[in-house]
Design a protein around this motif. Structure first.
Motif, PDB file in Angstrom:
ATOM      1  N   VAL A  62     -70.963   7.301 -37.435  1.00 40.76           N
ATOM      2  CA  VAL A  62     -71.104   7.521 -38.874  1.00 40.76           C
ATOM      3  C   VAL A  62     -70.738   6.220 -39.585  1.00 40.76           C
ATOM      4  N   SER A  63     -71.666   5.712 -40.362  1.00 43.56           N
ATOM      5  CA  SER A  63     -71.413   4.533 -41.192  1.00 43.56           C
ATOM      6  C   SER A  63     -71.430   4.968 -42.646  1.00 43.56           C
ATOM      7  N   LEU A  64     -70.383   4.631 -43.387  1.00 44.04           N
ATOM      8  CA  LEU A  64     -70.235   5.071 -44.769  1.00 44.04           C
ATOM      9  C   LEU A  64     -69.939   3.878 -45.664  1.00 44.04           C
ATOM     10  N   SER A  65     -70.735   3.756 -46.695  1.00 42.30           N
ATOM     11  CA  SER A  65     -70.520   2.699 -47.686  1.00 42.30           C
ATOM     12  C   SER A  65     -70.064   3.340 -48.987  1.00 42.30           C
ATOM     13  N   VAL A  66     -68.885   2.940 -49.488  1.00 37.14           N
ATOM     14  CA  VAL A  66     -68.354   3.425 -50.767  1.00 37.14           C
ATOM     15  C   VAL A  66     -68.572   2.336 -51.811  1.00 37.14           C
ATOM     16  N   VAL A  67     -69.297   2.674 -52.872  1.00 35.63           N
ATOM     17  CA  VAL A  67     -69.636   1.683 -53.900  1.00 35.63           C
ATOM     18  C   VAL A  67     -69.092   2.140 -55.258  1.00 35.63           C
ATOM     19  N   ASP A  68     -68.922   1.176 -56.149  1.00 32.91           N
ATOM     20  CA  ASP A  68     -68.432   1.469 -57.493  1.00 32.91           C
ATOM     21  C   ASP A  68     -69.468   2.314 -58.234  1.00 32.91           C
ATOM     22  N   SER A  69     -69.006   3.323 -58.961  1.00 34.87           N
ATOM     23  CA  SER A  69     -69.924   4.238 -59.647  1.00 34.87           C
ATOM     24  C   SER A  69     -70.354   3.684 -60.999  1.00 34.87           C
ATOM     25  N   PRO A  70     -71.630   3.826 -61.357  1.00 39.80           N
ATOM     26  CA  PRO A  70     -72.083   3.430 -62.707  1.00 39.80           C
ATOM     27  C   PRO A  70     -71.854   4.524 -63.735  1.00 39.80           C
ATOM     28  N   TYR A  71     -71.290   5.677 -63.324  1.00 40.95           N
ATOM     29  CA  TYR A  71     -71.113   6.817 -64.214  1.00 40.95           C
ATOM     30  C   TYR A  71     -69.643   7.003 -64.563  1.00 40.95           C
ATOM     31  N   ALA A  72     -69.395   7.533 -65.727  1.00 38.40           N
ATOM     32  CA  ALA A  72     -68.039   7.917 -66.118  1.00 38.40           C
ATOM     33  C   ALA A  72     -67.587   9.088 -65.262  1.00 38.40           C
ATOM     34  N   PRO A  73     -66.277   9.172 -64.920  1.00 39.10           N
ATOM     35  CA  PRO A  73     -65.799  10.276 -64.085  1.00 39.10           C
ATOM     36  C   PRO A  73     -66.112  11.651 -64.661  1.00 39.10           C
ATOM     37  N   ALA A  74     -66.206  11.776 -65.974  1.00 36.05           N
ATOM     38  CA  ALA A  74     -66.465  13.073 -66.604  1.00 36.05           C
ATOM     39  C   ALA A  74     -67.948  13.336 -66.838  1.00 36.05           C
ATOM     40  N   ASP A  75     -68.803  12.434 -66.393  1.00 36.55           N
ATOM     41  CA  ASP A  75     -70.255  12.629 -66.564  1.00 36.55           C
ATOM     42  C   ASP A  75     -70.746  13.450 -65.371  1.00 36.55           C
ATOM     43  N   PHE A  76     -70.491  14.750 -65.428  1.00 37.28           N
ATOM     44  CA  PHE A  76     -70.737  15.600 -64.273  1.00 37.28           C
ATOM     45  C   PHE A  76     -72.226  15.766 -63.963  1.00 37.28           C
ATOM     46  N   ASN A  77     -73.062  15.713 -64.976  1.00 35.02           N
ATOM     47  CA  ASN A  77     -74.502  15.887 -64.739  1.00 35.02           C
ATOM     48  C   ASN A  77     -75.244  14.560 -64.573  1.00 35.02           C
ATOM     49  N   ARG A  78     -74.498  13.472 -64.569  1.00 36.45           N
ATOM     50  CA  ARG A  78     -75.037  12.140 -64.278  1.00 36.45           C
ATOM     51  C   ARG A  78     -76.220  11.767 -65.187  1.00 36.45           C
ATOM     52  N   ASP A  79     -76.030  12.010 -66.496  1.00 37.92           N
ATOM     53  CA  ASP A  79     -77.067  11.597 -67.450  1.00 37.92           C
ATOM     54  C   ASP A  79     -76.598  10.407 -68.288  1.00 37.92           C
ATOM     55  N   THR A  80     -75.524   9.764 -67.882  1.00 42.53           N
ATOM     56  CA  THR A  80     -74.901   8.552 -68.458  1.00 42.53           C
ATOM     57  C   THR A  80     -74.103   8.827 -69.727  1.00 42.53           C
ATOM     58  N   ILE A  81     -74.090  10.076 -70.222  1.00 42.36           N
ATOM     59  CA  ILE A  81     -73.299  10.389 -71.411  1.00 42.36           C
ATOM     60  C   ILE A  81     -72.364  11.543 -71.090  1.00 42.36           C
ATOM     61  N   VAL A  82     -71.268  11.639 -71.808  1.00 41.60           N
ATOM     62  CA  VAL A  82     -70.313  12.745 -71.659  1.00 41.60           C
ATOM     63  C   VAL A  82     -70.343  13.520 -72.954  1.00 41.60           C
ATOM     64  N   ASP A  83     -70.828  14.776 -72.855  1.00 40.49           N
ATOM     65  CA  ASP A  83     -71.047  15.565 -74.058  1.00 40.49           C
ATOM     66  C   ASP A  83     -70.760  17.031 -73.786  1.00 40.49           C
ATOM     67  N   GLN A  84     -71.331  17.900 -74.646  1.00 41.42           N
ATOM     68  CA  GLN A  84     -71.074  19.337 -74.565  1.00 41.42           C
ATOM     69  C   GLN A  84     -71.462  19.911 -73.202  1.00 41.42           C
ATOM     70  N   ALA A  85     -72.546  19.406 -72.622  1.00 42.00           N
ATOM     71  CA  ALA A  85     -72.974  19.918 -71.315  1.00 42.00           C
ATOM     72  C   ALA A  85     -71.909  19.666 -70.254  1.00 42.00           C
ATOM     73  N   ASP A  86     -71.297  18.505 -70.319  1.00 41.61           N
ATOM     74  CA  ASP A  86     -70.254  18.188 -69.330  1.00 41.61           C
ATOM     75  C   ASP A  86     -68.993  19.012 -69.609  1.00 41.61           C
ATOM     76  N   LEU A  87     -68.700  19.269 -70.928  1.00 35.27           N
ATOM     77  CA  LEU A  87     -67.543  20.091 -71.266  1.00 35.27           C
ATOM     78  C   LEU A  87     -67.717  21.496 -70.708  1.00 35.27           C
ATOM     79  N   SER A  88     -68.910  22.032 -70.777  1.00 34.51           N
ATOM     80  CA  SER A  88     -69.159  23.371 -70.248  1.00 34.51           C
ATOM     81  C   SER A  88     -68.859  23.419 -68.755  1.00 34.51           C
ATOM     82  N   VAL A  89     -69.261  22.387 -68.031  1.00 34.12           N
ATOM     83  CA  VAL A  89     -68.964  22.323 -66.595  1.00 34.12           C
ATOM     84  C   VAL A  89     -67.459  22.284 -66.385  1.00 34.12           C
ATOM     85  N   PHE A  90     -66.773  21.446 -67.173  1.00 32.87           N
ATOM     86  CA  PHE A  90     -65.344  21.302 -66.992  1.00 32.87           C
ATOM     87  C   PHE A  90     -64.615  22.629 -67.211  1.00 32.87           C
TER      88      PHE A  90
END
Length: 536
Positions: free
Chosen positions: A456-484
């Protein structure tokens, strides 16, 4: 050894006739006697003069009679009396009774005409002549090779263009084999085994080898029903490994994996020191091959030639073990051919099995590796691989790994061939940015080989997304709050559900007020990209 055949005519003289030959034999398991040698070692032409004592040199070299080995002799049905069967009875009796040797007899029609041509007046009666030879020697031998290197010009006298055609040879082999099995007297050494002649290996050489060796052998096989093939002879020379492997592959490709194989002619032309090492290397190479599951085994390996001055008449001194014993490097020297044989015999390499070595337990797995990439502090979905017994019997396996960030389930099992699914679970939250590797080892001490791996080879890379951007749409808004909010557990009330692990922004195994505080710091609102480092 096609070129040697050109020397035959001038070499034939009273009492010291000589001929190039060598063989590898293959036979059905049911036709092999338990009395056949248990060891791999052998020679071609012991050396014999009727009325004289049997040479003790080969016996000393092969550790006879304690261990013994294999010897190939050549008998000619239509030649001088000293090449016919009665001349050899004293030698055969001594080798079989006192030296613990298994004898292979090559039967030819005459020098230069290895099997009779269809126009030969003795063509129709030759099977009877062969049976008479068998009956004369059958108390000490049960393996009979019909002819030698028919794909060389020097063995085809009286055949059109000196070509012993594959179809023509096949007819003779069938007639002779059937005559032996139907009318020859039984041998106490074992059931009669009749072998197809070894071709000269290699491609066409003008005026010498008129047909490629493998091509000739393949066409012979095609002209004989499979159940009428007792076995084969093959030769191997300077290209030792590739010579025998290519011929075994041909035999296997014709569906004849069950036949045992004997190499009864092999050597190389060089200095004595090089030949001595060649002896060691070739025996070691063949033993490794024979011990590998799934490989078509070779029963014995007989050097051409031992004798120097009796049957060989001095014609093969450059290859002769006896010649170098008396004229070359001193006994005990690592460069002495005779000493090299003695040292190799002391290794006690066993005779090859009849046919193909069973696979036994063999670990199968798929896939063999995984390559994954994740964002820092993301979770990696499980993977699966399969384990099964790729051989026979029952595989009893255990599975281990060398990394704290993965685990396997189950960690042991058994298989008789069915595929077992193994899950890989990952715990990657503490892995730093960079490359990571792990090895999963599957083991069964009784398998061959006993271990195999999944990497198993695993590469861990820096994320371009905010930790709270759960739906990975580059913004943190009401949709992410609902998930939280759907993932809240409260303080120390975790762990969060498998699809809520990213809501545990502080990675403390719950989703609580502290995570909400970090979430608030990341809110960007609709249309505004969130800062990937907002929770730092």
């Amino acid at each position: 050894m096609a070129k040697r055949q050109a020397k035959l005519e001038w070499a034939l003289h009273p009492r010291h006739l000589w001929v190039a030959s060598g063989l590898l034999l293959v036979v059905f398991a049911s036709r092999l006697s338990a009395a056949d040698s248990a060891y791999l070692y052998g020679i071609h032409w012991w050396g014999h003069t009727q009325g004289q004592g049997v040479d003790t040199g080969p016996a000393t070299m092969l550790d006879c009679p304690t261990y013994g080995g294999w010897d190939l002799e050549t008998v000619i049905t239509h030649s001088a009396s000293w090449w016919q069967a009665p001349y050899f009875t004293g030698l055969y009796q001594d080798l079989y009774t006192n030296k613990n040797m298994t004898i292979i007899t090559r039967i030819d029609y005459d020098w230069g005409e290895t099997v009779p041509s269809p126009t030969n007046p003795n063509y129709a009666s030759w099977p009877t002549s062969v049976v008479n030879t068998v009956n004369t020697l059958r108390n000490y031998c049960h393996i009979w090779l019909i002819g030698n290197e028919p794909n060389i010009v020097g063995e085809g006298n009286n055949w059109p263009d000196n070509h012993v055609t594959p179809a023509g040879y096949a007819t003779i082999y069938r007639d002779v084999r059937n005559a032996i099995h139907n009318s020859a007297q039984a041998s106490p050494a074992g059931e009669h085994i009749v072998l197809i002649a070894a071709p000269s290996p290699g491609g066409v050489i003008a005026g010498v080898r008129w047909m490629d060796g493998n091509q000739w052998l393949g066409q012979v096989i095609d002209n004989i029903p499979a159940d009428e093939i007792d076995g084969f002879a093959i030769h191997a020379y300077g290209n030792f490994h590739s010579d025998y492997v290519s011929q075994l592959n041909l035999i296997d490709g014709k569906g004849l994996q069950s036949r045992p194989v004997y190499i009864t002619e092999w050597n190389t032309v060089s200095s004595e020191a090089v030949m001595a090492q060649f002896v060691r290397d070739c025996y070691a190479d063949l033993n490794t091959w024979n011990q590998t599951p799934g490989k078509h085994n070779i029963r014995c390996l007989c050097w051409f030639v031992y004798d120097a001055d009796q049957q060989a008449g001095g014609g093969w001194n450059s290859y002769s073990i006896e010649y170098w014993k008396n004229n070359g490097e001193p006994a005990g020297s690592p460069n002495d051919v005779y000493t090299a044989f003695q040292q190799t015999v002391d290794l006690r390499y066993p005779a090859g099995l009849v046919g193909t070595r069973p696979m036994g337990r063999s670990i199968g797995r798929s896939p063999e590796s995984f390559a994954r990439e994740i964002y820092y502090r993301d979770e990696l979905a499980n993977d699966t691989f399969e384990v099964w017994n790729a051989g026979t019997d029952t595989l009893n396996y255990s599975i281990t790994d060398n990394a704290v960030w993965l685990s396997v389930d189950p960690s042991s099992g058994s298989s008789t061939g069915e595929h077992d699914t193994i899950a890989i679970s990952y715990d990657t939250k503490d892995l730093a940015i960079g490359s990571h590797s792990a090895t999963i080892t599957i083991s069964d001490p009784a398998a061959s080989p006993p271990t195999t791996t999944v990497t198993v080879s695993l590469s861990v890379v820096d994320s371009p997304y905010a930790p709270a951007d759960f739906n990975r749409d580059t913004i943190v808004d009401q949709a992410d709050l609902s998930v939280f909010l759907s993932c809240l557990t409260g303080r120390d009330a975790g762990p969060p559900a498998s699809d809520c692990k990213r809501a545990d922004i502080d990675w403390d195994n719950d989703v609580d007020q502290h995570d909400f505080g970090l979430f608030q710091r990341c809110i960007s609102g609709t249309g505004n990209p969130a800062d990937p480092d907002c929770a730092d």
